[in-house]
Design an enzyme around this catalytic site. Structure first.
Site, short mmCIF file in Angstrom:
data_model
loop_
_atom_site.label_atom_id
_atom_site.label_comp_id
_atom_site.label_asym_id
_atom_site.label_seq_id
_atom_site.Cartn_x
_atom_site.Cartn_y
_atom_site.Cartn_z
N HIS A 34 0.88 -1.17 0.00
CA HIS A 34 0.00 0.00 0.00
C HIS A 34 0.91 1.21 0.00
O HIS A 34 1.92 1.25 0.71
CB HIS A 34 -0.89 0.02 1.24
CG HIS A 34 -1.53 1.36 1.48
ND1 HIS A 34 -2.66 1.77 0.80
CD2 HIS A 34 -1.17 2.39 2.30
CE1 HIS A 34 -2.99 2.99 1.22
NE2 HIS A 34 -2.11 3.39 2.13
N CYS A 102 -4.95 1.60 -4.15
CA CYS A 102 -4.17 2.73 -3.63
C CYS A 102 -2.99 3.07 -4.53
O CYS A 102 -2.65 4.24 -4.72
CB CYS A 102 -3.68 2.41 -2.22
SG CYS A 102 -2.75 0.85 -2.12
#
Length: 647
Positions: A34, A102
């Site tokens: 992420h 993301c």
């Protein structure tokens, strides 16, 4: 004045990927990454929509790594406006762990701020993961986590990759990793992730050139939709574009196209429009291997679908043979060879009646008189009217009542007469099958028709040890009748699927028969069977660009091997009839071209049988007739099959 730009990197698996990835996937994966962007004293990231927090204060905690990505000359106000625009595109309902996540957002932001992109090992992680057998198997589970429920359905729970009853240690580990990842992706909001609008092929919302170039690099086939907020035609065509992304997007096996949407009024969309010469919306550009292949302007749904199919056809040819130049094979008609000659019906009935009268009548459901009355009083008038020398403008069709009574009479006669005396009866049915209504009835009521009865008797006759007792006329007529079943597509399909093996038992020994007429009829039936199979394959190629749902019911590798072996042997033995060689060569071409079993089964078989040499012998003196094959079109076909379809 410039501002430093940093990339914060987190591991959504909390170290589990590093520890377990090699065990699960066979390769080392150090984290489920992420990322977020830190600039102007704030950390900005995408999960449940776009969120902003103080650096290191998000629910992900402290970053595992901080990467310096340079500096930006863009001021804070411009950046804030950019983020506000992006909130309309990076919404919670579009989030997907593999496709639109993301890192998709971070890559866009970095491209806007610096013109660069995030590291490849982060961008390429989904592709690397899905390229493993375990990743491909886990793909449906991950998709299920992000599938959009209907309005009346509750948000589904995160599923386990494998039901508990069948759980293995690996599946339990995978479940643990998925649970950890899902917990991180959903922790920033009390509302769980709604699902993406698309499953295997989400539309990539792209706002800057670096992200677009990265998108092109990661998709062999790509479609870019340039749109604008105030464009009415864009809104009309957008639902079609979305459906195509679902139907034709990237599948678990890596095939399919990437679909990108670029709003020229969002972010650096206008720069992308300038780069590709976009002067009006909607405009679609089609890319193959990163290079522009074609362009389409306007909101023509049919043209858009055709262009996408063409792109996929070029990117992923459904079979190696589609790239071969086979003009002689492609010039062959896929229409069946039919035996349409109309006999003197009264003469046929007279002969059949003489057979009935000269044989002891066995115990059947009908008497000889009843059976003969059905033929002379009902069947003969129908056939004469339908197949008269000067037919009327409106031809009569057989009724179900007529066909039912005729079929019953046929069964009675067939049980009473020897096989050698049945050919006149078979010939009447052979003629009737040219009537579409007869073919439709037989396909609808296969057990009521005499077709299977005729096949069984022909098979039994072929197994008689003494060749002199083989009822040649019956076998010849049955082969012609079976060829005529292909006049009705529904009947051809029904017979092909239900009696494929039985058809082979008739046609294969008949191809080697001593009688030339029988071999010609057998070659005709072999052609019809192969052409029917080929037509189905061609239709799939045309209809789906290699991605249409496969109708695997038409394919049977063992049957194909048997048929190809028989056709090659028959070609080797045929030295007198150029017509038979022509039909056999065409049959072989259809059996081989586009066959899913070509590489695994047929190509090695052709090599063992020395098929290329067998075919080329037909072109030499004595190979077929005194001078070999003479007709130019036949010679060209034989040469093409030998040189291009045989190893």
């Amino acid at each position: 004045m410039t501002e430093p730009v940093k990339l914060y990197v987190y591991d959504l698996s909390n170290g589990m990927a590093r520890q377990m990835s090699r065990q699960l996937t066979g390769r080392q994966i150090d984290g489920i990454w992420h990322t977020s962007v830190v600039v102007f004293g704030r950390e900005t990231f995408y999960g449940q929509g776009i969120s902003t927090t103080l650096p290191g204060r998000s629910h992900h905690g402290a970053p595992l790594q901080v990467i310096d990505l340079g500096e930006t000359a863009i001021d804070e106000e411009t950046f804030n406006e950019y983020v506000m625009e992006m909130k309309d595109h990076y919404t919670a309902d579009k989030y997907h762990l593999l496709e639109f996540n993301c890192n998709s957002f971070t890559n866009d932001v970095i491209g806007f701020l610096t013109g660069g992109s995030i590291p490849d090992y982060i961008k390429d992680l989904p592709t690397d993961f899905l390229s493993t057998p375990f990743g491909a198997a886990l793909r449906p589970t991950i998709d299920a986590m992000y599938r959009r429920p209907s309005p009346s359905e509750p948000t589904p729970p995160i599923p386990s990759p494998i039901p508990a009853a069948n759980a293995t240690p690996d599946s339990q580990l995978a479940a643990s990793i998925l649970q950890a990842v899902a917990a991180h992706t959903q922790a920033s909001n009390s509302t769980p992730n709604a699902a993406t609008q698309t499953l295997y092929a989400p539309i990539h919302a792209i706002t800057n050139p670096p992200s677009f170039h990265s998108f092109l690099k990661s998709h062999r086939a790509a479609v870019a939709f340039f749109t604008a907020a105030n464009c009415g035609p864009c809104r009309m065509i957008e639902p079609v574009f979305e459906r195509l992304s679902e139907e034709k997007g990237v599948k678990a096996d890596g095939t399919g196209a990437g679909f990108a949407k670029i709003d020229i009024g969002v972010g650096l969309g206008n720069s992308l429009a300038s780069e590709w010469g976009i002067r009006a919306t909607p405009t679609f550009i089609f890319f193959l291997d990163g290079k522009k292949l074609d362009e389409m302007k306007g909101a023509d749904a049919n043209e858009l679908r055709s262009q996408v199919d063409l792109l996929l056809f070029q990117a992923y040819p459904p079979h190696p043979h589609t790239s071969l130049s086979l003009p002689a094979v492609q010039a062959l008609s896929l229409n069946p060879i039919l035996f349409t000659q109309v006999p003197a019906i009264d003469t046929v009935l007279t002969r059949l009646s003489s057979f009935i009268d000269s044989n002891p009548w066995l115990s059947t459901t009908q008497s000889p008189g009843q059976a003969k009355q059905t033929l002379t009083g009902t069947v003969a008038p129908y056939l004469k009217a339908r197949f008269s020398a000067a037919p009327s403008s409106k031809l009569p069709s057989a009724t179900p009542t007529l066909l039912t009574s005729w079929s019953q009479a046929t069964s009675a006669i067939a049980s009473a007469l020897p096989v050698a005396s049945l050919f006149p009866l078979v010939d009447l049915w052979r003629l009737a099958l040219l009537d579409p209504s007869v073919g439709t009835w037989v396909s609808s009521f296969p057990t009521s028709s005499p077709i299977l009865l005729f096949i069984d008797k022909a098979t039994a006759a072929l197994k008689i040890p003494d060749p002199t007792s083989n009822p040649r006329n019956y076998l010849l007529t049955v082969l012609r009748l079976l060829s005529n079943t292909f006049a009705t597509p529904a009947l051809a399909r029904s017979l092909f699927l239900t009696t494929r093996a039985a058809l082979a038992e008739v046609v294969i020994p008949s191809l080697l028969h001593t009688d030339g007429a029988v071999r010609t009829a057998a070659a005709s039936l072999a052609f019809n069977v192969a052409a029917f199979l080929q037509k189905g394959r061609v239709d799939k190629v045309k209809g789906g660009g290699g991605h249409a749902a496969r109708d695997n019911t038409l394919e049977d590798e063992d049957w194909e091997v048997e048929m190809v072996s028989a056709v090659v042997e028959a070609l080797g033995r045929e030295t007198t009839s150029e017509e038979v060689v022509h039909r056999l060569a065409a049959s072989l071409a259809f059996l081989l071209r586009l066959s899913p079993a070509y590489d695994t089964q047929l190509s090695p078989l052709l090599d063992v049988l020395q098929t290329r040499a067998v075919l080329k012998r037909k072109l030499t003196k004595g190979g077929c007739g005194e001078d070999g094959v003479v007709k130019k079109d036949v010679r060209k076909l034989v040469e093409e099959v030998a040189n291009k379809l045989c190893p």
